[in-house]
Design a protein around this motif. Structure first.
Motif: not given
Length: 213
Positions: A51-62, A143-158
């Protein structure tokens, strides 16, 4: 049976309870307060190597909060794996209202101009309450879930509340905690301020992928 509006719905989330319908066709909504609550620890989120490879490959537009109505309606559609859903017309209306007020958000995956996956949920303080996800192509919702978690971590969610733990979510590190422990974590999260907008998403994703095993 309950009669919900947006204000009552937010108070319910702040108290640790949430509504569901028996089916998409049912006109009734009911409160749920599980003895064991599902969460996804943001600091221990697991991303499989493929899944990391898929995320980094930019298979989907977020996209974020681009077409909330389309996402929730897609989550309500029956599928072969999920022939019955709990999202009825009132749920669609209520969460659309929360989105208009800035309390509900969605993450969308697109390919070739088509919405192929996504998820939505509610944010309060530094808590995000994940509601549902859908996928029309392989890995689109993951991939959407990975991007959600990344955004929550960066945004200070706990706190990322998943309500229940499924086999699918277990692969990412989801676990169950007792109701009392959940409410303690929720109380702490409600005292903070998470940021969902204005995140450098590329940097947030790379930070997550660099740490997630």
């Amino acid at each position: 049976m309950i009669d919900l509006n947006a204000e009552l719905l937010l108070r319910a989330y702040a108290s640790g309870i949430f509504p569901m319908a028996e089916s998409a066709e049912s006109p009734d909504l009911y409160w749920f307060d599980p003895e064991q609550r599902g969460i996804l620890p943001l600091d221990a989120f697991h991303v499989p190597k493929r899944l990391k490879r898929t995320v980094r490959a930019g298979t989907f537009e977020l996209r974020f909060d681009h077409d909330f109505r389309a996402v929730i309606e897609a989550c309500a559609e029956p599928t072969a794996e999920r022939p019955k859903t709990w999202i009825n017309a009132d749920i669609v209306r209520l969460y659309g209202d929360l989105h208009d007020r800035g309390f509900a958000h969605c993450v969308e995956t697109w390919r070739d101009g088509r919405l192929v996956g996504g998820l939505y949920g509610v944010s309060l303080g530094t808590a995000f309450f994940g509601e549902s996800m859908f996928s029309r192509e392989t890995d689109a919702s993951k991939v959407a879930l990975v991007h959600l978690v990344a955004r929550l971590r960066a945004g200070g969610f706990t706190l990322l509340d998943t309500q229940f733990v499924t086999e699918h979510l277990s692969r990412f590190g989801a676990l169950e905690i007792p109701r009392a422990e959940y409410r303690r974590r929720l109380a702490r999260a409600l005292g903070g301020h998470g940021v969902f907008e204005g995140i450098d998403q590329e940097r947030a994703v790379e930070a997550l992928l660099g740490q997630a095993g």
